[in-house]
Design an enzyme around this catalytic site. Structure first.
Site, PDB file in Angstrom:
ATOM      1  N   GLN A 139       2.909  25.262  17.621  1.00 61.25           N
ATOM      2  CA  GLN A 139       2.569  25.511  16.217  1.00 61.25           C
ATOM      3  C   GLN A 139       3.115  24.387  15.356  1.00 61.25           C
ATOM      4  O   GLN A 139       4.187  23.852  15.627  1.00 61.25           O
ATOM      5  CB  GLN A 139       3.160  26.848  15.779  1.00 61.25           C
ATOM      6  CG  GLN A 139       2.828  27.264  14.352  1.00 61.25           C
ATOM      7  CD  GLN A 139       3.223  28.713  14.076  1.00 61.25           C
ATOM      8  OE1 GLN A 139       2.934  29.608  14.854  1.00 61.25           O
ATOM      9  NE2 GLN A 139       3.909  28.924  12.976  1.00 61.25           N
ATOM     10  N   TYR A 178       7.434  21.217  10.422  1.00 66.42           N
ATOM     11  CA  TYR A 178       8.007  21.661  11.687  1.00 66.42           C
ATOM     12  C   TYR A 178       6.977  21.535  12.806  1.00 66.42           C
ATOM     13  O   TYR A 178       5.886  22.081  12.711  1.00 66.42           O
ATOM     14  CB  TYR A 178       8.384  23.145  11.647  1.00 66.42           C
ATOM     15  CG  TYR A 178       9.172  23.657  10.477  1.00 66.42           C
ATOM     16  CD1 TYR A 178      10.469  24.121  10.653  1.00 66.42           C
ATOM     17  CD2 TYR A 178       8.604  23.767   9.209  1.00 66.42           C
ATOM     18  CE1 TYR A 178      11.185  24.653   9.593  1.00 66.42           C
ATOM     19  CE2 TYR A 178       9.315  24.289   8.144  1.00 66.42           C
ATOM     20  CZ  TYR A 178      10.612  24.731   8.347  1.00 66.42           C
ATOM     21  OH  TYR A 178      11.302  25.257   7.302  1.00 66.42           O
ATOM     22  N   HIS A 180      18.641  27.423  13.047  1.00 71.23           N
ATOM     23  CA  HIS A 180      18.212  26.393  12.115  1.00 71.23           C
ATOM     24  C   HIS A 180      18.229  26.922  10.691  1.00 71.23           C
ATOM     25  O   HIS A 180      17.846  28.062  10.432  1.00 71.23           O
ATOM     26  CB  HIS A 180      16.790  25.923  12.451  1.00 71.23           C
ATOM     27  CG  HIS A 180      16.270  24.894  11.519  1.00 71.23           C
ATOM     28  ND1 HIS A 180      15.223  25.121  10.642  1.00 71.23           N
ATOM     29  CD2 HIS A 180      16.676  23.615  11.296  1.00 71.23           C
ATOM     30  CE1 HIS A 180      14.990  24.018   9.950  1.00 71.23           C
ATOM     31  NE2 HIS A 180      15.849  23.091  10.317  1.00 71.23           N
ATOM     32  N   GLU A 212      11.797  36.862  16.472  1.00 73.25           N
ATOM     33  CA  GLU A 212      12.476  36.013  15.484  1.00 73.25           C
ATOM     34  C   GLU A 212      13.614  36.783  14.829  1.00 73.25           C
ATOM     35  O   GLU A 212      13.476  37.953  14.471  1.00 73.25           O
ATOM     36  CB  GLU A 212      11.471  35.566  14.425  1.00 73.25           C
ATOM     37  CG  GLU A 212      12.041  34.637  13.378  1.00 73.25           C
ATOM     38  CD  GLU A 212      12.123  33.189  13.824  1.00 73.25           C
ATOM     39  OE1 GLU A 212      12.772  32.403  13.123  1.00 73.25           O
ATOM     40  OE2 GLU A 212      11.550  32.851  14.877  1.00 73.25           O
ATOM     41  N   ARG A 217      15.350  38.808   3.203  1.00 71.72           N
ATOM     42  CA  ARG A 217      15.557  38.817   4.658  1.00 71.72           C
ATOM     43  C   ARG A 217      16.816  38.045   5.049  1.00 71.72           C
ATOM     44  O   ARG A 217      17.639  38.518   5.826  1.00 71.72           O
ATOM     45  CB  ARG A 217      14.322  38.216   5.334  1.00 71.72           C
ATOM     46  CG  ARG A 217      14.492  37.931   6.808  1.00 71.72           C
ATOM     47  CD  ARG A 217      13.335  37.091   7.341  1.00 71.72           C
ATOM     48  NE  ARG A 217      13.597  36.615   8.674  1.00 71.72           N
ATOM     49  CZ  ARG A 217      12.932  35.634   9.260  1.00 71.72           C
ATOM     50  NH1 ARG A 217      11.956  35.030   8.621  1.00 71.72           N
ATOM     51  NH2 ARG A 217      13.234  35.245  10.478  1.00 71.72           N
ATOM     52  N   ASP A 218      16.963  36.848   4.503  1.00 73.17           N
ATOM     53  CA  ASP A 218      18.131  36.038   4.857  1.00 73.17           C
ATOM     54  C   ASP A 218      19.402  36.548   4.184  1.00 73.17           C
ATOM     55  O   ASP A 218      20.488  36.483   4.766  1.00 73.17           O
ATOM     56  CB  ASP A 218      17.877  34.573   4.488  1.00 73.17           C
ATOM     57  CG  ASP A 218      16.837  33.918   5.390  1.00 73.17           C
ATOM     58  OD1 ASP A 218      16.620  34.422   6.509  1.00 73.17           O
ATOM     59  OD2 ASP A 218      16.236  32.917   4.971  1.00 73.17           O
ATOM     60  N   LYS A 229      12.367  23.230  17.805  1.00 74.82           N
ATOM     61  CA  LYS A 229      11.764  22.707  16.584  1.00 74.82           C
ATOM     62  C   LYS A 229      12.090  21.225  16.420  1.00 74.82           C
ATOM     63  O   LYS A 229      13.211  20.797  16.696  1.00 74.82           O
ATOM     64  CB  LYS A 229      12.295  23.457  15.354  1.00 74.82           C
ATOM     65  CG  LYS A 229      11.983  24.930  15.333  1.00 74.82           C
ATOM     66  CD  LYS A 229      12.640  25.625  14.151  1.00 74.82           C
ATOM     67  CE  LYS A 229      12.344  27.110  14.164  1.00 74.82           C
ATOM     68  NZ  LYS A 229      13.051  27.829  13.067  1.00 74.82           N
ATOM     69  N   ARG A 289       0.815  -1.222   0.000  1.00 76.52           N
ATOM     70  CA  ARG A 289       0.000   0.000   0.000  1.00 76.52           C
ATOM     71  C   ARG A 289       0.846   1.268   0.000  1.00 76.52           C
ATOM     72  O   ARG A 289       0.381   2.338  -0.387  1.00 76.52           O
ATOM     73  CB  ARG A 289      -0.911   0.025   1.228  1.00 76.52           C
ATOM     74  CG  ARG A 289      -1.877  -1.142   1.318  1.00 76.52           C
ATOM     75  CD  ARG A 289      -2.493  -1.221   2.699  1.00 76.52           C
ATOM     76  NE  ARG A 289      -1.460  -1.490   3.715  1.00 76.52           N
ATOM     77  CZ  ARG A 289      -1.683  -1.455   5.028  1.00 76.52           C
ATOM     78  NH1 ARG A 289      -2.892  -1.168   5.492  1.00 76.52           N
ATOM     79  NH2 ARG A 289      -0.708  -1.719   5.883  1.00 76.52           N
ATOM     80  N   ARG A 344      16.661  28.375   3.598  1.00 78.92           N
ATOM     81  CA  ARG A 344      15.868  29.053   4.629  1.00 78.92           C
ATOM     82  C   ARG A 344      16.688  29.051   5.914  1.00 78.92           C
ATOM     83  O   ARG A 344      17.094  28.019   6.394  1.00 78.92           O
ATOM     84  CB  ARG A 344      14.529  28.341   4.833  1.00 78.92           C
ATOM     85  CG  ARG A 344      13.633  28.324   3.592  1.00 78.92           C
ATOM     86  CD  ARG A 344      12.296  27.646   3.887  1.00 78.92           C
ATOM     87  NE  ARG A 344      11.492  27.465   2.685  1.00 78.92           N
ATOM     88  CZ  ARG A 344      10.588  28.346   2.238  1.00 78.92           C
ATOM     89  NH1 ARG A 344      10.397  29.473   2.892  1.00 78.92           N
ATOM     90  NH2 ARG A 344       9.898  28.087   1.130  1.00 78.92           N
ATOM     91  N   HIS A 384      17.760  30.785  11.238  1.00 79.43           N
ATOM     92  CA  HIS A 384      16.745  31.452  12.033  1.00 79.43           C
ATOM     93  C   HIS A 384      16.840  31.011  13.497  1.00 79.43           C
ATOM     94  O   HIS A 384      17.195  29.867  13.794  1.00 79.43           O
ATOM     95  CB  HIS A 384      15.347  31.129  11.502  1.00 79.43           C
ATOM     96  CG  HIS A 384      15.133  31.607  10.102  1.00 79.43           C
ATOM     97  ND1 HIS A 384      14.192  31.045   9.263  1.00 79.43           N
ATOM     98  CD2 HIS A 384      15.737  32.596   9.378  1.00 79.43           C
ATOM     99  CE1 HIS A 384      14.210  31.669   8.096  1.00 79.43           C
ATOM    100  NE2 HIS A 384      15.148  32.602   8.136  1.00 79.43           N
TER     101      HIS A 384
END
Length: 200
Positions: free
Chosen positions: A47, A132, A119, A143, A168-169, A72, A23, A59, A62
Site C-alpha cells: 500500500q 508512506y 511509528h 493495527e 484514538r491516539d 514502512k 526547473r 500521529r 502505531h
C-alpha cells in the site's frame, strides 16, 4: 544514496542525492539496491498512502501484529515533520528505545521501520505531507497504538508546539499497559518474519 542504521535495530535513515536546477529538483527517494543492501531484502509494496497534517499534529505511536506486520518507508514531500521510531518488540535488546529524525521536503530523507517497530510523527508546519510505502495493506483489526505522550517512553516532542491528537491516539494505552495486556509484538516472531523476507 547515504544509509545509516538508527539506534533502534531494524530502522534505517536514507538520504538521497538531490539534484536541483532552474526547473526545480529531482531525487530518487527509494533505490532498491541501496535498500536491499541495508535491510537484507527488497521492500514489498502492499500500500502507498499520504497524510496531510496541520502544524502540531501527532500521529502514532502505531504498530501492527506480527506476523505479518507492516514495515514502512516514510518520506516527507511537503513541509517538515519530526519522525520517531520506537522498539515495541518484547525481548528485543533495544525494547522501549526510540530514535528520531526530521524529514522534510528539502533533504528528501526517508526512514524505514521494520515489522514490529512503532511509528509516530509530529508535523512541524501546516500542510505537511507524509508519504508512506507500506509492505502490507492496512488491516484495522491488526493495527494498534501506544500513547505518544507516555512518560516512560519520553518522546522528544517540541514543547513550543501545541499537539493536535486524535481521540484514538489520546486514549491509547501506555507501553507498560500494552505489554501487560500481551498486545506488543514478540521479538522472536519478528526475527522469524525478517528471515522469511530474506528467503528467495
Amino acid at each position: 544514496m547515504k544509509v545509516r542504521e538508527l539506534a533502534v535495530g531494524g530502522a534505517f535513515a536514507f538520504t538521497p542525492a538531490v539534484h536541483p536546477d532552474e526547473r526545480g529538483l529531482f531525487c530518487a527517494s527509494y533505490t532498491e539496491s541501496a535498500f536491499t543492501a541495508a535491510v537484507g531484502h527488497p521492500l514489498r509494496l502492499g500500500q502507498y498512502h499520504n497524510s496531510v497534517s496541520r502544524r502540531g499534529t501527532v500521529r502514532g505511536i502505531h504498530f501492527a501484529d506480527v506476523p505479518p506486520g507492516q514495515a514502512k518507508f516514510v518520506t516527507c514531500t511537503r513541509g517538515s515533520l519530526l519522525d520517531v521510531v520506537v522498539d515495541l518488540r518484547v525481548g528485543s535488546p533495544t525494547f522501549g528505545r526510540w530514535d528520531s529524525l526530521v524529514l522534510d521536503a528539502v533533504t528528501r530523507q526517508g526512514i524505514y521501520l521494520a515489522e514490529g517497530l512503532g511509528h509516530a510523527f509530529m508535523a512541524l508546519e501546516d500542510d505537511t505531507v507524509a508519504a508512506y510505502l507500506c509492505s502490507t495493506e492496512y488491516d484495522p483489526a491488526a493495527e494498534h497504538e501506544i500513547d505518544p505522550f507516555d512518560p516512560e517512553i519520553g518522546l522528544p516532542w517540541p514543547r513550543e508546539i501545541t499537539p493536535v491528537v486524535s481521540d484514538r491516539d489520546r486514549e491509547a494505552p501506555t507501553l507498560r499497559e500494552a505489554r501487560q495486556a500481551g498486545a506488543l509484538p514478540d521479538y522472536d516472531a519478528c526475527l522469524a518474519r525478517y528471515a522469511a523476507l530474506r528467503t528467495p
